[in-house]
Write a protein that holds these residues in place. Structure first.
Motif, mmCIF file in Angstrom:
data_model
loop_
_atom_site.group_PDB
_atom_site.id
_atom_site.type_symbol
_atom_site.label_atom_id
_atom_site.label_comp_id
_atom_site.label_asym_id
_atom_site.label_seq_id
_atom_site.Cartn_x
_atom_site.Cartn_y
_atom_site.Cartn_z
ATOM 1 N N ILE A 84 -4.887 -14.978 -17.297
ATOM 2 C CA ILE A 84 -5.111 -16.166 -16.471
ATOM 3 C C ILE A 84 -6.619 -16.275 -16.249
ATOM 4 O O ILE A 84 -7.263 -15.316 -15.823
ATOM 5 C CB ILE A 84 -4.356 -16.074 -15.128
ATOM 6 C CG1 ILE A 84 -2.842 -16.028 -15.385
ATOM 7 C CG2 ILE A 84 -4.718 -17.263 -14.226
ATOM 8 C CD1 ILE A 84 -2.004 -15.813 -14.136
ATOM 9 N N TYR A 85 -7.157 -17.452 -16.588
ATOM 10 C CA TYR A 85 -8.595 -17.677 -16.545
ATOM 11 C C TYR A 85 -8.909 -18.813 -15.568
ATOM 12 O O TYR A 85 -8.115 -19.724 -15.395
ATOM 13 C CB TYR A 85 -9.114 -18.030 -17.945
ATOM 14 C CG TYR A 85 -8.631 -17.055 -18.990
ATOM 15 C CD1 TYR A 85 -9.147 -15.768 -19.068
ATOM 16 C CD2 TYR A 85 -7.614 -17.400 -19.880
ATOM 17 C CE1 TYR A 85 -8.686 -14.855 -20.013
ATOM 18 C CE2 TYR A 85 -7.141 -16.498 -20.831
ATOM 19 C CZ TYR A 85 -7.686 -15.229 -20.884
ATOM 20 O OH TYR A 85 -7.217 -14.331 -21.809
ATOM 21 N N LEU A 86 -10.086 -18.738 -14.959
ATOM 22 C CA LEU A 86 -10.519 -19.733 -13.986
ATOM 23 C C LEU A 86 -11.869 -20.285 -14.410
ATOM 24 O O LEU A 86 -12.790 -19.520 -14.715
ATOM 25 C CB LEU A 86 -10.622 -19.066 -12.606
ATOM 26 C CG LEU A 86 -11.148 -19.906 -11.445
ATOM 27 C CD1 LEU A 86 -10.232 -21.094 -11.158
ATOM 28 C CD2 LEU A 86 -11.280 -19.020 -10.203
ATOM 29 N N THR A 87 -11.978 -21.611 -14.431
ATOM 30 C CA THR A 87 -13.241 -22.260 -14.759
ATOM 31 C C THR A 87 -13.366 -23.554 -13.978
ATOM 32 O O THR A 87 -12.365 -24.111 -13.512
ATOM 33 C CB THR A 87 -13.379 -22.534 -16.279
ATOM 34 O OG1 THR A 87 -14.698 -23.021 -16.553
ATOM 35 C CG2 THR A 87 -12.354 -23.534 -16.782
ATOM 36 N N GLU A 105 -8.138 -10.238 -8.284
ATOM 37 C CA GLU A 105 -7.040 -9.549 -8.975
ATOM 38 C C GLU A 105 -6.203 -10.500 -9.831
ATOM 39 O O GLU A 105 -5.436 -10.061 -10.682
ATOM 40 C CB GLU A 105 -6.144 -8.833 -7.957
ATOM 41 C CG GLU A 105 -5.207 -9.733 -7.154
ATOM 42 C CD GLU A 105 -5.857 -10.614 -6.081
ATOM 43 O OE1 GLU A 105 -5.159 -11.512 -5.559
ATOM 44 O OE2 GLU A 105 -7.054 -10.428 -5.750
ATOM 45 N N ARG A 106 -6.341 -11.786 -9.637
ATOM 46 C CA ARG A 106 -5.502 -12.761 -10.345
ATOM 47 C C ARG A 106 -6.019 -13.094 -11.736
ATOM 48 O O ARG A 106 -5.258 -13.576 -12.571
ATOM 49 C CB ARG A 106 -5.439 -14.072 -9.556
ATOM 50 C CG ARG A 106 -4.757 -13.877 -8.233
ATOM 51 C CD ARG A 106 -3.899 -15.002 -7.868
ATOM 52 N NE ARG A 106 -2.679 -15.061 -8.641
ATOM 53 C CZ ARG A 106 -1.630 -15.764 -8.268
ATOM 54 N NH1 ARG A 106 -1.662 -16.443 -7.158
ATOM 55 N NH2 ARG A 106 -0.551 -15.812 -9.011
ATOM 56 N N PHE A 107 -7.329 -12.901 -11.959
ATOM 57 C CA PHE A 107 -7.945 -13.481 -13.149
ATOM 58 C C PHE A 107 -8.390 -12.440 -14.165
ATOM 59 O O PHE A 107 -8.888 -11.381 -13.813
ATOM 60 C CB PHE A 107 -9.124 -14.371 -12.731
ATOM 61 C CG PHE A 107 -8.681 -15.467 -11.799
ATOM 62 C CD1 PHE A 107 -7.933 -16.530 -12.268
ATOM 63 C CD2 PHE A 107 -8.956 -15.390 -10.440
ATOM 64 C CE1 PHE A 107 -7.475 -17.517 -11.409
ATOM 65 C CE2 PHE A 107 -8.508 -16.373 -9.569
ATOM 66 C CZ PHE A 107 -7.764 -17.443 -10.058
ATOM 67 N N ALA A 108 -8.229 -12.807 -15.452
ATOM 68 C CA ALA A 108 -8.702 -11.957 -16.537
ATOM 69 C C ALA A 108 -10.180 -12.225 -16.806
ATOM 70 O O ALA A 108 -10.885 -11.362 -17.311
ATOM 71 C CB ALA A 108 -7.887 -12.211 -17.797
ATOM 72 N N LEU A 186 -12.648 -15.939 -24.069
ATOM 73 C CA LEU A 186 -11.593 -15.911 -23.052
ATOM 74 C C LEU A 186 -10.368 -15.148 -23.555
ATOM 75 O O LEU A 186 -9.851 -14.268 -22.863
ATOM 76 C CB LEU A 186 -11.176 -17.341 -22.658
ATOM 77 C CG LEU A 186 -12.115 -18.082 -21.718
ATOM 78 C CD1 LEU A 186 -11.654 -19.515 -21.538
ATOM 79 C CD2 LEU A 186 -12.206 -17.387 -20.353
ATOM 80 N N LEU A 187 -9.914 -15.479 -24.749
ATOM 81 C CA LEU A 187 -8.704 -14.829 -25.278
ATOM 82 C C LEU A 187 -8.881 -13.334 -25.473
ATOM 83 O O LEU A 187 -7.904 -12.583 -25.492
ATOM 84 C CB LEU A 187 -8.274 -15.501 -26.585
ATOM 85 C CG LEU A 187 -7.691 -16.911 -26.412
ATOM 86 C CD1 LEU A 187 -7.522 -17.583 -27.759
ATOM 87 C CD2 LEU A 187 -6.370 -16.860 -25.648
ATOM 88 N N ALA A 188 -10.118 -12.868 -25.589
ATOM 89 C CA ALA A 188 -10.377 -11.424 -25.724
ATOM 90 C C ALA A 188 -10.303 -10.702 -24.372
ATOM 91 O O ALA A 188 -10.275 -9.469 -24.336
ATOM 92 C CB ALA A 188 -11.752 -11.206 -26.365
ATOM 93 N N GLN A 189 -10.262 -11.456 -23.284
ATOM 94 C CA GLN A 189 -10.230 -10.843 -21.945
ATOM 95 C C GLN A 189 -8.797 -10.765 -21.433
ATOM 96 O O GLN A 189 -8.084 -11.766 -21.437
ATOM 97 C CB GLN A 189 -11.079 -11.671 -20.945
ATOM 98 C CG GLN A 189 -12.443 -12.088 -21.453
ATOM 99 C CD GLN A 189 -13.291 -10.929 -21.934
ATOM 100 O OE1 GLN A 189 -13.346 -9.873 -21.314
ATOM 101 N NE2 GLN A 189 -13.967 -11.135 -23.051
ATOM 102 N N LYS A 190 -8.407 -9.558 -21.025
ATOM 103 C CA LYS A 190 -7.058 -9.351 -20.466
ATOM 104 C C LYS A 190 -7.186 -8.481 -19.225
ATOM 105 O O LYS A 190 -8.063 -7.645 -19.142
ATOM 106 C CB LYS A 190 -6.160 -8.629 -21.472
ATOM 107 C CG LYS A 190 -5.630 -9.499 -22.583
ATOM 108 C CD LYS A 190 -4.676 -8.716 -23.449
ATOM 109 C CE LYS A 190 -3.267 -9.007 -23.027
ATOM 110 N NZ LYS A 190 -2.258 -8.585 -23.985
ATOM 111 N N ARG A 191 -6.267 -8.672 -18.289
ATOM 112 C CA ARG A 191 -6.230 -7.820 -17.086
ATOM 113 C C ARG A 191 -5.584 -6.505 -17.419
ATOM 114 O O ARG A 191 -4.637 -6.432 -18.135
ATOM 115 C CB ARG A 191 -5.409 -8.498 -15.976
ATOM 116 C CG ARG A 191 -6.185 -9.586 -15.280
ATOM 117 C CD ARG A 191 -5.719 -9.815 -13.869
ATOM 118 N NE ARG A 191 -5.853 -8.678 -12.994
ATOM 119 C CZ ARG A 191 -7.000 -8.215 -12.492
ATOM 120 N NH1 ARG A 191 -8.115 -8.782 -12.788
ATOM 121 N NH2 ARG A 191 -7.021 -7.181 -11.687
#
Length: 191
Positions: A84-87, A105-108, A186-191
């Motif tokens: 989940i990403y925020l912009t 804690e919500r965002f990758a 973005l797609l490379a970032q995960k929680r």
């Protein structure tokens, strides 16, 4: 907006929560599609994210309201909770800083564009992957606001990328959201 293939697959999808600027505030939802990601995504049929673009009545963004919206979307759609990403841009860039600090804690990952944050929030944001964008000639939100956030997050041990467009004024979001590298990152970032 749901990605192509959403209806025919059982997979969970990455989600981008997009926060618009003050110019798109109000009660006419069509205004949200006039700038930023909701506008650009119209020409990207293979956009691989669920895109959520709420509208503010015009007094900025409320973190509790955004959190409730996110919970509702996660309940109703097949969202990959690890991606989940925020912009957001301008007022939405400021909202991105604020909401991410309230709920890191919500965002990758987060992508604040020409927004204004609170450097005191740096320790809350330091664990998040962040890519900041700002135009050096921005007369609406001075670029110094992003520089201060980047410096504070770095001082708190965070890993933040910063793209400062030397010739850009306030609208640096069109170039940013048109950059395919942003979505790969973005797609490379995960929680």
């Amino acid at each position: 907006r749901l990605p192509q293939g959403y209806e025919t697959s059982k997979q969970r999808w990455p989600l981008i929560l997009f926060l618009h600027g003050s110019g798109e505030s109000g009660t006419n939802l069509a205004k949200v599609k006039t700038e930023g990601l909701p506008k650009i995504v119209e020409s990207m049929p293979d956009f691989p994210f669920i895109l959520v673009s709420p509208q503010s009545a015009g007094r900025g963004w409320n973190s509790d309201t955004l959190n409730a919206l996110l919970n509702d979307v996660i309940r109703k759609y097949r969202v990959d909770k690890h991606r989940i990403y925020l912009t957001g841009l301008s007022m939405g860039g400021s909202g991105t800083w604020m909401h991410a600090a309230a709920h890191p804690e919500r965002f990758a990952a987060i992508v604040p564009i020409c927004g204004s944050g609170n450097p005191a929030d740096a320790t809350k944001l330091a664990a998040l992957p962040i890519w900041v964008f700002h135009g050096a000639k921005d007369g609406t939100v001075p670029v110094q606001r992003s520089r201060e956030m980047v410096e504070a997050i770095q001082a708190a041990g965070g890993n933040v990328k910063f793209t400062e467009y030397p010739e850009a004024k306030h609208n640096c979001w069109t170039e940013t959201y048109n950059n395919p590298e942003l979505y790969k990152w973005l797609l490379a970032q995960k929680r």
